[in-house]
Design an enzyme around this catalytic site. Structure first.
Site, PDB file in Angstrom:
ATOM      1  N   HIS A 402       5.430  -2.301  -2.809  1.00  0.00           N
ATOM      2  CA  HIS A 402       4.351  -1.578  -2.149  1.00  0.00           C
ATOM      3  C   HIS A 402       4.089  -2.064  -0.723  1.00  0.00           C
ATOM      4  O   HIS A 402       3.364  -1.422   0.038  1.00  0.00           O
ATOM      5  CB  HIS A 402       3.061  -1.680  -2.973  1.00  0.00           C
ATOM      6  CG  HIS A 402       2.280  -0.405  -3.008  1.00  0.00           C
ATOM      7  ND1 HIS A 402       2.263   0.483  -1.957  1.00  0.00           N
ATOM      8  CD2 HIS A 402       1.485   0.141  -3.967  1.00  0.00           C
ATOM      9  CE1 HIS A 402       1.490   1.513  -2.257  1.00  0.00           C
ATOM     10  NE2 HIS A 402       1.007   1.340  -3.469  1.00  0.00           N
ATOM     11  N   ASP A 406       5.451   3.419   0.437  1.00  0.00           N
ATOM     12  CA  ASP A 406       4.182   4.029   0.047  1.00  0.00           C
ATOM     13  C   ASP A 406       4.379   4.900  -1.188  1.00  0.00           C
ATOM     14  O   ASP A 406       5.484   5.436  -1.428  1.00  0.00           O
ATOM     15  CB  ASP A 406       3.625   4.886   1.181  1.00  0.00           C
ATOM     16  CG  ASP A 406       3.236   4.060   2.396  1.00  0.00           C
ATOM     17  OD1 ASP A 406       2.879   2.878   2.206  1.00  0.00           O
ATOM     18  OD2 ASP A 406       3.298   4.592   3.519  1.00  0.00           O
TER      19      ASP A 406
END
Length: 429
Positions: A402, A406
């Site tokens: 992450h 995204d």
């Protein structure tokens, strides 16, 4: 008589130490020149160490699982006459690399014995590894059991469960697995202990070699990478029909599994989503988006999970990918994969086939930023254009870092992948 000190040579650029994963000798053994002494492991590549001299083994550097510094004494061998000079090895040679004595990692006893070399070992013989308790032999079947008809597989299962086949009611001319199931069900899962072996003893296993590398990598991955996962369902009915058709006309080509098609789809989709085919150096805080797809293919071996790499997968056809998958997986399972073939993936795909479950959360192998797991294929009823049809479906589970990827990009990547996999003509064009 003299003592020859075989030092661990430089076995790879930038390698400071290697792990002992197997000894092929013990103290007191007679060894010949070029005889295999030990297997040393570094970065998932195993290197065989061979003796440059003949003689008697006097001491070993450590036990399986110990880390040995490059240049340290690995084995001491007593030879007849004067010991050969310790020469600096040429590139890629297995001859020892000479270093000052201070670079060695001797034990306390060896340090005390350094001033004088004798024919006795410089240190006490290493403590032998504890031997596993011998497995109890299966109890000899009683005479009535020998008269019961059953296949070898059924007999072995009965022995493992401690079931006397003479006590099992049969539904045909011989005892079958279904009869054993019925016996277990009737007895509430318990079995007779009359014909069974002793309870399985506790087993202590030292974590060494590839298994230790896997443990360290997975721990580091989960500690440093904030994972998130997405799971998407794919209708592979048309793809499976295409695969079957191509296999019927494959000629000398290897039989196609679904894996080459998935790698092709992943490679095509990554062209539009380069953040997926990337690596992240979080120490330097630098992301590299790779133009080429170096696809790691997780492969189960006897020693544990290995990841051979298909270079430039985006340039290959499904037939070429199938051949490369077979070649690399065979090399990994037989221990013949080279260091180059086991390093540098930009993305990894793993599959457990029919055991893959319906969803999973694969762990990313740093410095990669994403990985995908292939879950099992199953046929289920699906409503298509208002009609109920039997369709072949499978789930793909995508894990992403992450910090780099995204959720929006990961979701769109899966949809692009879905459009390719569910349309074989587009996939193969």
């Amino acid at each position: 008589m003299s003592i020859y000190k075989f030092k661990l040579p430089d076995i790879g650029e930038g390698i400071a130490e290697a792990e002992i994963v197997a000894w092929h000798i013990k103290v007191g053994d007679r060894v010949e020149e070029d005889q295999q002494l030990a297997d040393m492991m570094t970065d998932k590549a195993t290197v065989e160490m061979e003796s440059p001299v003949a003689g008697t083994v006097k001491s070993l550097a450590g036990e399986v699982g110990d880390q040995i510094a490059i240049g340290s004494v690995l084995v001491e061998i007593e030879t007849e006459g004067e010991a050969p000079a310790e020469a600096t090895p040429a590139a890629e040679s297995k001859v020892e690399l000479p270093l000052a004595d201070g670079a060695e990692r001797p034990t306390k006893e060896q340090k005390e014995a350094i001033p004088s070399v004798s024919t006795k070992p410089a240190a006490a013989e290493p403590r032998p590894e504890p031997k596993a308790a011998p497995k109890p032999e299966p109890a000899t079947p009683a005479e009535p059991l020998a008269k019961v008809l059953a296949s070898p597989a059924v007999r072995q299962r009965a022995r493992d469960l401690g079931i006397d086949l003479a006590q099992v009611k049969v539904t045909s001319d011989r005892v079958r697995h279904a009869d054993l199931d019925a016996y277990l069900l009737y007895n509430g899962g318990s079995v007779s202990h009359g014909g069974g072996g002793a309870p399985r003893a506790d087993e202590t296993i030292k974590v060494v070699g590839l298994r230790r590398k896997i443990a360290e990598n997975m721990q580091e991955a989960k500690r440093r990478i904030p994972h998130f996962a997405l799971v998407e369902q794919f209708d592979v009915t048309d793809l499976e029909d295409t695969r079957a058709m191509m296999n019927r006309d494959r000629g000398d080509n290897p039989k196609l599994t679904i894996l080459p098609f998935l790698i092709t789809a992943l490679s095509k989709a990554m062209a539009d989503y380069p953040m997926i085919n990337a690596t992240y150096d979080d120490d330097a805080n630098v992301i590299t988006r790779h133009g080429a797809v170096h696809m790691g293919v997780a492969t189960q071996t006897d020693g544990g999970l290995m990841v051979p790499v298909i270079r430039n997968a985006e340039r290959m056809s499904v037939w070429q990918l199938a051949r490369e998958i077979l070649r690399l997986s065979d090399a990994a399972r037989t221990g013949k994969a080279s260091r180059e073939e086991l390093s540098g993936p930009t993305f990894t795909i793993s599959s457990l086939g029919p055991m893959g479950g319906i969803a999973s959360t694969p762990v990313i192998n740093p410095p990669q930023v994403a990985t995908v797991a292939v879950n099992k294929l199953q046929e289920i009823p699906v409503i298509v254009d208002g009609e109920l049809e039997a369709r072949k479906v499978m789930n793909l589970s995508l894990s992403c870092d992450h910090r780099v990827v995204d959720g929006w990009d990961a979701a769109n990547f899966l949809q692009a992948l879905k459009a390719l996999i569910e349309n074989p003509l587009r996939l193969l064009s």
